[in-house]
Design an enzyme around this catalytic site. Structure first.
Site, PDB file in Angstrom:
ATOM      1  N   ASP A  17     -22.634  48.726 -51.742  1.00 51.03           N
ATOM      2  CA  ASP A  17     -22.836  49.048 -53.154  1.00 51.03           C
ATOM      3  C   ASP A  17     -22.332  50.452 -53.477  1.00 51.03           C
ATOM      4  O   ASP A  17     -22.381  51.338 -52.628  1.00 51.03           O
ATOM      5  CB  ASP A  17     -24.336  48.918 -53.480  1.00 51.03           C
ATOM      6  CG  ASP A  17     -24.587  48.786 -54.965  1.00 51.03           C
ATOM      7  OD1 ASP A  17     -23.618  48.659 -55.736  1.00 51.03           O
ATOM      8  OD2 ASP A  17     -25.765  48.816 -55.357  1.00 51.03           O
ATOM      9  N   GLY A  18     -21.881  50.629 -54.688  1.00 45.41           N
ATOM     10  CA  GLY A  18     -21.510  51.956 -55.174  1.00 45.41           C
ATOM     11  C   GLY A  18     -20.014  52.190 -55.308  1.00 45.41           C
ATOM     12  O   GLY A  18     -19.591  53.314 -55.582  1.00 45.41           O
ATOM     13  N   GLY A  20     -18.015  51.163 -57.686  1.00 40.76           N
ATOM     14  CA  GLY A  20     -17.709  51.497 -59.074  1.00 40.76           C
ATOM     15  C   GLY A  20     -18.029  52.952 -59.378  1.00 40.76           C
ATOM     16  O   GLY A  20     -17.215  53.666 -59.973  1.00 40.76           O
ATOM     17  N   ARG A  21     -19.212  53.395 -58.939  1.00 46.39           N
ATOM     18  CA  ARG A  21     -19.613  54.783 -59.200  1.00 46.39           C
ATOM     19  C   ARG A  21     -18.731  55.773 -58.454  1.00 46.39           C
ATOM     20  O   ARG A  21     -18.424  56.854 -58.941  1.00 46.39           O
ATOM     21  CB  ARG A  21     -21.088  54.985 -58.808  1.00 46.39           C
ATOM     22  CG  ARG A  21     -22.047  54.555 -59.915  1.00 46.39           C
ATOM     23  CD  ARG A  21     -23.439  54.384 -59.402  1.00 46.39           C
ATOM     24  NE  ARG A  21     -23.550  53.132 -58.660  1.00 46.39           N
ATOM     25  CZ  ARG A  21     -24.548  52.839 -57.839  1.00 46.39           C
ATOM     26  NH1 ARG A  21     -25.510  53.726 -57.619  1.00 46.39           N
ATOM     27  NH2 ARG A  21     -24.596  51.681 -57.235  1.00 46.39           N
ATOM     28  N   HIS A  34     -13.209  49.634 -55.184  1.00 48.55           N
ATOM     29  CA  HIS A  34     -13.188  48.478 -54.277  1.00 48.55           C
ATOM     30  C   HIS A  34     -12.084  48.640 -53.234  1.00 48.55           C
ATOM     31  O   HIS A  34     -12.250  48.283 -52.075  1.00 48.55           O
ATOM     32  CB  HIS A  34     -12.999  47.179 -55.062  1.00 48.55           C
ATOM     33  CG  HIS A  34     -14.104  46.921 -56.044  1.00 48.55           C
ATOM     34  ND1 HIS A  34     -15.439  47.062 -55.709  1.00 48.55           N
ATOM     35  CD2 HIS A  34     -14.094  46.556 -57.358  1.00 48.55           C
ATOM     36  CE1 HIS A  34     -16.182  46.788 -56.773  1.00 48.55           C
ATOM     37  NE2 HIS A  34     -15.389  46.492 -57.783  1.00 48.55           N
ATOM     38  N   SER A  62     -21.094  38.308 -54.880  1.00 45.54           N
ATOM     39  CA  SER A  62     -22.266  37.464 -55.093  1.00 45.54           C
ATOM     40  C   SER A  62     -21.987  36.414 -56.161  1.00 45.54           C
ATOM     41  O   SER A  62     -21.041  36.552 -56.942  1.00 45.54           O
ATOM     42  CB  SER A  62     -23.463  38.319 -55.521  1.00 45.54           C
ATOM     43  OG  SER A  62     -23.360  38.643 -56.889  1.00 45.54           O
ATOM     44  N   ASN A  65     -21.651  37.996 -59.415  1.00 46.10           N
ATOM     45  CA  ASN A  65     -20.538  38.907 -59.711  1.00 46.10           C
ATOM     46  C   ASN A  65     -19.478  38.297 -60.626  1.00 46.10           C
ATOM     47  O   ASN A  65     -18.656  39.024 -61.199  1.00 46.10           O
ATOM     48  CB  ASN A  65     -19.859  39.410 -58.428  1.00 46.10           C
ATOM     49  CG  ASN A  65     -20.673  40.443 -57.670  1.00 46.10           C
ATOM     50  OD1 ASN A  65     -20.555  40.587 -56.454  1.00 46.10           O
ATOM     51  ND2 ASN A  65     -21.517  41.178 -58.376  1.00 46.10           N
ATOM     52  N   TRP A  66     -19.497  36.961 -60.806  1.00 43.85           N
ATOM     53  CA  TRP A  66     -18.537  36.330 -61.735  1.00 43.85           C
ATOM     54  C   TRP A  66     -18.723  36.858 -63.148  1.00 43.85           C
ATOM     55  O   TRP A  66     -17.813  36.794 -63.962  1.00 43.85           O
ATOM     56  CB  TRP A  66     -18.713  34.809 -61.740  1.00 43.85           C
ATOM     57  CG  TRP A  66     -18.366  34.140 -60.455  1.00 43.85           C
ATOM     58  CD1 TRP A  66     -19.259  33.625 -59.545  1.00 43.85           C
ATOM     59  CD2 TRP A  66     -17.065  33.896 -59.908  1.00 43.85           C
ATOM     60  NE1 TRP A  66     -18.582  33.091 -58.465  1.00 43.85           N
ATOM     61  CE2 TRP A  66     -17.229  33.239 -58.670  1.00 43.85           C
ATOM     62  CE3 TRP A  66     -15.766  34.175 -60.343  1.00 43.85           C
ATOM     63  CZ2 TRP A  66     -16.167  32.858 -57.860  1.00 43.85           C
ATOM     64  CZ3 TRP A  66     -14.696  33.798 -59.537  1.00 43.85           C
ATOM     65  CH2 TRP A  66     -14.902  33.137 -58.308  1.00 43.85           C
ATOM     66  N   LEU A 195     -32.672  43.700 -53.146  1.00 46.46           N
ATOM     67  CA  LEU A 195     -31.990  42.762 -52.236  1.00 46.46           C
ATOM     68  C   LEU A 195     -30.884  41.986 -52.937  1.00 46.46           C
ATOM     69  O   LEU A 195     -29.996  41.440 -52.280  1.00 46.46           O
ATOM     70  CB  LEU A 195     -32.994  41.780 -51.629  1.00 46.46           C
ATOM     71  CG  LEU A 195     -33.828  42.319 -50.470  1.00 46.46           C
ATOM     72  CD1 LEU A 195     -34.708  41.219 -49.909  1.00 46.46           C
ATOM     73  CD2 LEU A 195     -32.934  42.882 -49.376  1.00 46.46           C
ATOM     74  N   SER A 196     -30.950  41.903 -54.260  1.00 46.21           N
ATOM     75  CA  SER A 196     -29.883  41.262 -55.032  1.00 46.21           C
ATOM     76  C   SER A 196     -29.458  39.891 -54.478  1.00 46.21           C
ATOM     77  O   SER A 196     -28.275  39.629 -54.298  1.00 46.21           O
ATOM     78  CB  SER A 196     -28.653  42.181 -55.117  1.00 46.21           C
ATOM     79  OG  SER A 196     -29.008  43.407 -55.694  1.00 46.21           O
TER      80      SER A 196
HETATM   81  C1  FPP Z   1     -20.540  46.876 -55.123  1.00 48.43           C
HETATM   82  O1  FPP Z   1     -20.152  48.023 -55.797  1.00 48.43           O
HETATM   83  C2  FPP Z   1     -19.411  46.219 -54.517  1.00 48.43           C
HETATM   84  C3  FPP Z   1     -18.950  44.978 -54.822  1.00 48.43           C
HETATM   85  C4  FPP Z   1     -19.570  44.125 -55.852  1.00 48.43           C
HETATM   86  C5  FPP Z   1     -17.768  44.427 -54.153  1.00 48.43           C
HETATM   87  C6  FPP Z   1     -17.622  44.780 -52.715  1.00 48.43           C
HETATM   88  C7  FPP Z   1     -16.374  44.231 -52.220  1.00 48.43           C
HETATM   89  C8  FPP Z   1     -15.470  44.848 -51.465  1.00 48.43           C
HETATM   90  C9  FPP Z   1     -15.639  46.248 -50.977  1.00 48.43           C
HETATM   91  C10 FPP Z   1     -14.238  44.169 -51.069  1.00 48.43           C
HETATM   92  C11 FPP Z   1     -14.414  42.773 -50.601  1.00 48.43           C
HETATM   93  C12 FPP Z   1     -13.307  42.461 -49.785  1.00 48.43           C
HETATM   94  C13 FPP Z   1     -13.063  41.366 -49.060  1.00 48.43           C
HETATM   95  C14 FPP Z   1     -11.970  41.463 -48.124  1.00 48.43           C
HETATM   96  C15 FPP Z   1     -13.804  40.097 -49.126  1.00 48.43           C
HETATM   97  P1  FPP Z   1     -20.310  48.055 -57.361  1.00 48.43           P
HETATM   98  O2  FPP Z   1     -19.033  47.623 -57.963  1.00 48.43           O
HETATM   99  O3  FPP Z   1     -21.510  47.281 -57.759  1.00 48.43           O
HETATM  100  O4  FPP Z   1     -20.524  49.587 -57.592  1.00 48.43           O
HETATM  101  P2  FPP Z   1     -21.437  50.246 -58.704  1.00 48.43           P
HETATM  102  O5  FPP Z   1     -22.842  49.789 -58.440  1.00 48.43           O
HETATM  103  O6  FPP Z   1     -21.246  51.699 -58.463  1.00 48.43           O
HETATM  104  O7  FPP Z   1     -20.919  49.804 -60.029  1.00 48.43           O
END
Ligand code: FPP
Length: 240
Positions: A17-18, A20-21, A34, A62, A65-66, A195-196
């Site tokens: 997680d994180g 985006g931030r 990502h 998840s 996430n869609w 736990l999401s």
């Molecule tokens: C959470 O950060 C991250 C995700 C939802 C995606 C994680 C996926 C990858 C790192 C790549 C997957 C790659 C493969 C090869 C399958 P967030 O976007 O929720 O961050 P935030 O909470 O800061 O917004």
């Protein structure tokens, strides 16, 4: 050579997680977070395999996430294509086997093909299993398992009395992991304490490690901190 730990967990699961931030802090689009996360995945997979961890489960996408902006979903759906192509030589070098949990049939065709090809290419590897949760949600997983058990009962293959923890565990998507299906340690980065919908059944007795470090910054050193913390825990499984 990395630090040696007395107690190396068999199965470690990470909620990455994180991203985006991390990107936002750098005034970059979320997708760049990502991309940076993918580099972290490579480092962690190699590090964990060298340490002797048997299963590394990573929550990549998840079922919820869609609902993200279409552009971000498209980016995430394409990432595995580049990632697995680039990473295959190292998966082979480190004897790592790729597996997935979640409904990958919903991935774009090209991405699905690369995932399947990488699984096939690494199928004979005998080292760590790198288990990606892609289009995964624990509620869906449990419902699917319950349906399959109900069908077995309806077919007369088993009686309701035979439904026990072991059967349930085998019918879940992690069933193929056998005795290692349940993570010893679950790590979540970026300071969120949730736990999401991740491995709800399997995490029943896992140790949890939460850190404020954002996933792209969560490197070998930070992983070692989590393992060190795990080494200080006493697992009692409800006993004294
Ligand atoms: C959470 O950060 C991250 C995700 C939802 C995606 C994680 C996926 C990858 C790192 C790549 C997957 C790659 C493969 C090869 C399958 P967030 O976007 O929720 O961050 P935030 O909470 O800061 O917004």
């Amino acid at each position: 050579m990395g630090e040696r730990f007395e107690n190396v967990p068999n199965h470690v699961a990470i909620i990455m997680d994180g991203n985006g931030r991390w990107a936002k802090k750098r005034l970059m689009p979320r997708t760049m977070g990502h991309k940076a996360g993918v580099d972290t995945i490579k480092k962690l997979a190699i590090h964990a395999s060298k340490m002797g961890i048997k299963i590394l489960t990573l929550y990549a996408f998840s079922t919820e996430n869609w609902g993200r902006p279409q552009e971000e979903v498209a980016y995430l759906m394409n990432l595995p294509k580049i990632f697995f192509k680039e990473f295959l030589p190292q998966l082979m070098e480190y004897n790592i086997k790729l597996e997935t949990i979640g409904d990958i049939q919903k991935l774009p065709q090209k991405t699905l093909e690369i995932v399947e090809e990488t699984k096939l290419a690494t199928a004979q590897n005998t080292g760590m299993i790198l288990n990606f949760a892609i289009n995964y949600g624990a509620h869906e997983e449990i419902i699917t398992a319950v349906k399959s058990i109900a069908e077995s009962v309806q077919q007369g293959e088993i009686s309701p009395n035979e439904i026990d923890q072991d059967l349930m565990s085998r019918r879940l998507m992690t069933g193929y992991l056998g005795e290692w299906a349940e993570p010893d340690l679950m790590i979540r980065t970026s300071g969120e304490l949730r736990l999401s919908n991740f491995l709800l059944w399997q995490l029943a007795y896992s140790e949890f490690y939460f850190t404020d470090v954002l996933f792209p910054d969560f490197k070998e050193y930070d992983f070692d901190q989590a393992i060190r913390s795990y080494n200080q825990r006493q697992r009692r499984y409800g006993k004294v």
